[in-house]
Write a protein that holds these residues in place. Structure first.
Motif, PDB file in Angstrom:
ATOM      1  N   GLY A 179       0.820  -1.216   0.000  1.00  0.00           N
ATOM      2  CA  GLY A 179       0.000   0.000   0.000  1.00  0.00           C
ATOM      3  C   GLY A 179       0.846   1.254   0.000  1.00  0.00           C
ATOM      4  O   GLY A 179       0.555   2.225  -0.706  1.00  0.00           O
ATOM      5  N   ARG A 180       1.921   1.221   0.769  1.00  0.00           N
ATOM      6  CA  ARG A 180       2.836   2.369   0.818  1.00  0.00           C
ATOM      7  C   ARG A 180       3.509   2.560  -0.541  1.00  0.00           C
ATOM      8  O   ARG A 180       3.656   3.678  -1.032  1.00  0.00           O
ATOM      9  N   ASN A 187      -1.510 -24.893   3.563  1.00  0.00           N
ATOM     10  CA  ASN A 187      -2.064 -24.582   2.246  1.00  0.00           C
ATOM     11  C   ASN A 187      -1.345 -23.385   1.618  1.00  0.00           C
ATOM     12  O   ASN A 187      -1.968 -22.432   1.195  1.00  0.00           O
ATOM     13  N   GLU A 188      -0.003 -23.485   1.591  1.00  0.00           N
ATOM     14  CA  GLU A 188       0.754 -22.303   1.168  1.00  0.00           C
ATOM     15  C   GLU A 188       0.436 -21.840  -0.251  1.00  0.00           C
ATOM     16  O   GLU A 188       0.466 -20.662  -0.548  1.00  0.00           O
ATOM     17  N   THR A 189       0.095 -22.782  -1.161  1.00  0.00           N
ATOM     18  CA  THR A 189      -0.215 -22.371  -2.534  1.00  0.00           C
ATOM     19  C   THR A 189      -1.494 -21.549  -2.574  1.00  0.00           C
ATOM     20  O   THR A 189      -1.548 -20.511  -3.236  1.00  0.00           O
ATOM     21  N   ASP A 190      -2.512 -22.001  -1.853  1.00  0.00           N
ATOM     22  CA  ASP A 190      -3.766 -21.239  -1.785  1.00  0.00           C
ATOM     23  C   ASP A 190      -3.523 -19.858  -1.192  1.00  0.00           C
ATOM     24  O   ASP A 190      -3.991 -18.855  -1.726  1.00  0.00           O
ATOM     25  N   LEU A 191      -2.816 -19.843  -0.089  1.00  0.00           N
ATOM     26  CA  LEU A 191      -2.528 -18.570   0.580  1.00  0.00           C
ATOM     27  C   LEU A 191      -1.761 -17.629  -0.333  1.00  0.00           C
ATOM     28  O   LEU A 191      -2.078 -16.442  -0.424  1.00  0.00           O
ATOM     29  N   ALA A 192      -0.758 -18.151  -0.998  1.00  0.00           N
ATOM     30  CA  ALA A 192       0.060 -17.335  -1.896  1.00  0.00           C
ATOM     31  C   ALA A 192      -0.802 -16.752  -3.017  1.00  0.00           C
ATOM     32  O   ALA A 192      -0.705 -15.571  -3.342  1.00  0.00           O
ATOM     33  N   ASN A 193      -1.684 -17.579  -3.585  1.00  0.00           N
ATOM     34  CA  ASN A 193      -2.575 -17.087  -4.639  1.00  0.00           C
ATOM     35  C   ASN A 193      -3.519 -16.013  -4.115  1.00  0.00           C
ATOM     36  O   ASN A 193      -3.744 -15.003  -4.774  1.00  0.00           O
ATOM     37  N   GLN A 194      -4.057 -16.241  -2.928  1.00  0.00           N
ATOM     38  CA  GLN A 194      -5.001 -15.274  -2.363  1.00  0.00           C
ATOM     39  C   GLN A 194      -4.332 -13.932  -2.094  1.00  0.00           C
ATOM     40  O   GLN A 194      -4.876 -12.883  -2.417  1.00  0.00           O
ATOM     41  N   PHE A 195      -3.131 -13.958  -1.527  1.00  0.00           N
ATOM     42  CA  PHE A 195      -2.446 -12.700  -1.216  1.00  0.00           C
ATOM     43  C   PHE A 195      -1.935 -11.994  -2.469  1.00  0.00           C
ATOM     44  O   PHE A 195      -1.966 -10.772  -2.550  1.00  0.00           O
ATOM     45  N   THR A 196      -1.492 -12.766  -3.452  1.00  0.00           N
ATOM     46  CA  THR A 196      -1.055 -12.149  -4.706  1.00  0.00           C
ATOM     47  C   THR A 196      -2.248 -11.476  -5.379  1.00  0.00           C
ATOM     48  O   THR A 196      -2.167 -10.339  -5.845  1.00  0.00           O
ATOM     49  N   LEU A 197      -3.378 -12.184  -5.387  1.00  0.00           N
ATOM     50  CA  LEU A 197      -4.617 -11.638  -5.949  1.00  0.00           C
ATOM     51  C   LEU A 197      -5.044 -10.378  -5.192  1.00  0.00           C
ATOM     52  O   LEU A 197      -5.455  -9.381  -5.794  1.00  0.00           O
ATOM     53  N   LEU A 198      -4.901 -10.418  -3.892  1.00  0.00           N
ATOM     54  CA  LEU A 198      -5.260  -9.268  -3.050  1.00  0.00           C
ATOM     55  C   LEU A 198      -4.408  -8.050  -3.413  1.00  0.00           C
ATOM     56  O   LEU A 198      -4.929  -6.946  -3.579  1.00  0.00           O
ATOM     57  N   LEU A 199      -3.097  -8.257  -3.555  1.00  0.00           N
ATOM     58  CA  LEU A 199      -2.221  -7.134  -3.891  1.00  0.00           C
ATOM     59  C   LEU A 199      -2.482  -6.618  -5.299  1.00  0.00           C
ATOM     60  O   LEU A 199      -2.487  -5.410  -5.536  1.00  0.00           O
ATOM     61  N   GLU A 200      -2.722  -7.533  -6.229  1.00  0.00           N
ATOM     62  CA  GLU A 200      -3.019  -7.114  -7.600  1.00  0.00           C
ATOM     63  C   GLU A 200      -4.330  -6.318  -7.641  1.00  0.00           C
ATOM     64  O   GLU A 200      -4.438  -5.313  -8.336  1.00  0.00           O
ATOM     65  N   GLY A 201      -5.308  -6.779  -6.866  1.00  0.00           N
ATOM     66  CA  GLY A 201      -6.587  -6.070  -6.796  1.00  0.00           C
ATOM     67  C   GLY A 201      -6.431  -4.687  -6.182  1.00  0.00           C
ATOM     68  O   GLY A 201      -7.025  -3.712  -6.641  1.00  0.00           O
ATOM     69  N   THR A 202      -5.588  -4.601  -5.169  1.00  0.00           N
ATOM     70  CA  THR A 202      -5.320  -3.309  -4.525  1.00  0.00           C
ATOM     71  C   THR A 202      -4.693  -2.349  -5.529  1.00  0.00           C
ATOM     72  O   THR A 202      -5.065  -1.178  -5.611  1.00  0.00           O
ATOM     73  N   THR A 203      -3.764  -2.873  -6.316  1.00  0.00           N
ATOM     74  CA  THR A 203      -3.113  -2.064  -7.348  1.00  0.00           C
ATOM     75  C   THR A 203      -4.145  -1.534  -8.340  1.00  0.00           C
ATOM     76  O   THR A 203      -4.150  -0.342  -8.669  1.00  0.00           O
ATOM     77  N   SER A 204      -5.033  -2.398  -8.808  1.00  0.00           N
ATOM     78  CA  SER A 204      -6.055  -1.977  -9.771  1.00  0.00           C
ATOM     79  C   SER A 204      -7.003  -0.948  -9.175  1.00  0.00           C
ATOM     80  O   SER A 204      -7.354   0.033  -9.820  1.00  0.00           O
ATOM     81  N   MET A 205      -7.425  -1.175  -7.936  1.00  0.00           N
ATOM     82  CA  MET A 205      -8.388  -0.271  -7.301  1.00  0.00           C
ATOM     83  C   MET A 205      -7.781   1.086  -6.981  1.00  0.00           C
ATOM     84  O   MET A 205      -8.497   2.074  -6.862  1.00  0.00           O
ATOM     85  N   THR A 206      -6.457   1.135  -6.855  1.00  0.00           N
ATOM     86  CA  THR A 206      -5.786   2.401  -6.560  1.00  0.00           C
ATOM     87  C   THR A 206      -6.129   3.465  -7.599  1.00  0.00           C
ATOM     88  O   THR A 206      -6.359   4.621  -7.266  1.00  0.00           O
ATOM     89  N   THR A 207      -6.193   3.056  -8.862  1.00  0.00           N
ATOM     90  CA  THR A 207      -6.499   4.035  -9.909  1.00  0.00           C
ATOM     91  C   THR A 207      -7.938   4.550  -9.793  1.00  0.00           C
ATOM     92  O   THR A 207      -8.244   5.636 -10.248  1.00  0.00           O
ATOM     93  N   LEU A 208      -8.813   3.774  -9.145  1.00  0.00           N
ATOM     94  CA  LEU A 208     -10.213   4.189  -8.995  1.00  0.00           C
ATOM     95  C   LEU A 208     -10.477   4.963  -7.713  1.00  0.00           C
ATOM     96  O   LEU A 208     -11.133   5.994  -7.728  1.00  0.00           O
ATOM     97  N   ILE A 209      -9.968   4.439  -6.592  1.00  0.00           N
ATOM     98  CA  ILE A 209     -10.341   5.039  -5.296  1.00  0.00           C
ATOM     99  C   ILE A 209      -9.139   5.575  -4.513  1.00  0.00           C
ATOM    100  O   ILE A 209      -9.285   6.043  -3.398  1.00  0.00           O
ATOM    101  N   GLY A 210      -7.956   5.492  -5.084  1.00  0.00           N
ATOM    102  CA  GLY A 210      -6.755   5.990  -4.403  1.00  0.00           C
ATOM    103  C   GLY A 210      -6.101   4.900  -3.560  1.00  0.00           C
ATOM    104  O   GLY A 210      -6.763   3.966  -3.112  1.00  0.00           O
ATOM    105  N   ALA A 211      -4.812   5.073  -3.334  1.00  0.00           N
ATOM    106  CA  ALA A 211      -4.013   4.051  -2.637  1.00  0.00           C
ATOM    107  C   ALA A 211      -4.463   3.847  -1.198  1.00  0.00           C
ATOM    108  O   ALA A 211      -4.515   2.719  -0.710  1.00  0.00           O
ATOM    109  N   GLU A 212      -4.791   4.933  -0.502  1.00  0.00           N
ATOM    110  CA  GLU A 212      -5.117   4.787   0.925  1.00  0.00           C
ATOM    111  C   GLU A 212      -6.384   3.975   1.138  1.00  0.00           C
ATOM    112  O   GLU A 212      -6.422   3.056   1.953  1.00  0.00           O
TER     113      GLU A 212
END
Length: 184
Positions: free
Chosen positions: A88-89, A141-166
Motif C-alpha cells: 500500500g505504501r 495450504n501455502e499455494t492457496d494462501l500465496a494465490n489469495q495474497f497475490t490476488l489481493l495485492l493485484e486487486g489493490t493495485t487496480s483499485m488504486t487508480t479508482l479510489i486511491g491508494a489509501e
C-alpha cells in the motif's frame, strides 16, 4: 564517476516519463532532453529503447522488493499484513497511476520477450514470496494462501487508480486480516 551519474539520470527520467505517458508514448529524444544528456550518451549506456525499458523495469522491481523487505518482519505475528501495508505504501508513493509491470506486459506482449519476461517475472516472484512466507509460518495450504495474497495485492493495485491508494489499502488490510484469521 560522471558516466554512472548520467546513466542514473537517464534511468530516473525514463522511468518517470514511461510511467506518466506509457512506453509507446515516449521517445528517446524526450528522455535525452529531460535528462539533459546527449543522444550518444543514451547509446553509450543502452543498446536500444527496449534495452532501456528492461533496465527501468529491473530497477523498479529492485525498489519494490526493498520496500517490502524493509517493512516486513518475517518473524512478526503477521508478516502477511505487513506485506499488504508495505504494498500500500508502495502504491501511494510510487505507483498511484496503475502498475508499470502490467503495462509492460500489455505493451510488449509477444513483441519483446525480455521486457515481458521481466514484467511477468515480477508477478511470479510475488507468488513465490507469499509461498515462502506461508511455509515459514507453518501453513499447510501455502499455494492457496500465496494465490489469495497475490490476488489481493493485484486487486489493490487496480483499485488504486479508482479510489486511491489509501482507501484501496484500507480495504485490502481488512481482507488480509480475514484471510489470516481463517487460515490459522
Amino acid at each position: 564517476m560522471g558516466r554512472s551519474v548520467k546513466k542514473e539520470a537517464i534511468l530516473q527520467t525514463a522511468e518517470r516519463l514511461f510511467y506518466e505517458h506509457g512506453f509507446r508514448g515516449v521517445g528517446l529524444k524526450q528522455i535525452t532532453n529531460e535528462a539533459s544528456v546527449a543522444t550518444m550518451t543514451i547509446y553509450n549506456h543502452f543498446s536500444s529503447k527496449e534495452n532501456l525499458v528492461e533496465e527501468v523495469l529491473k530497477q523498479r522491481e529492485e525498489r519494490y522488493w526493498t520496500y517490502l523487505d524493509s517493512h516486513v518482519e518475517m518473524n512478526s505475528d503477521s508478516p502477511f499484513i505487513l506485506a499488504v501495508e508495505a504494498h500500500g505504501r508502495w502504491l501511494k508513493e510510487q505507483s498511484y497511476k496503475g502498475d508499470m509491470f502490467l503495462r509492460a506486459i500489455e505493451d510488449y506482449a509477444g513483441a519483446n520477450n525480455e521486457i515481458e519476461n521481466i514484467a511477468r517475472g515480477h508477478k511470479s516472484r510475488l507468488l513465490e514470496y507469499f509461498q515462502r512466507l506461508a511455509q515459514k509460518k507453518g501453513k499447510e495450504n501455502e499455494t492457496d494462501l500465496a494465490n489469495q495474497f497475490t490476488l489481493l495485492l493485484e486487486g489493490t493495485t487496480s483499485m488504486t487508480t479508482l479510489i486511491g491508494a489509501e482507501k484501496a489499502t484500507e480495504h485490502s488490510i481488512k481482507m488480509a486480516r480475514t484471510i489470516v484469521r481463517h487460515t490459522l
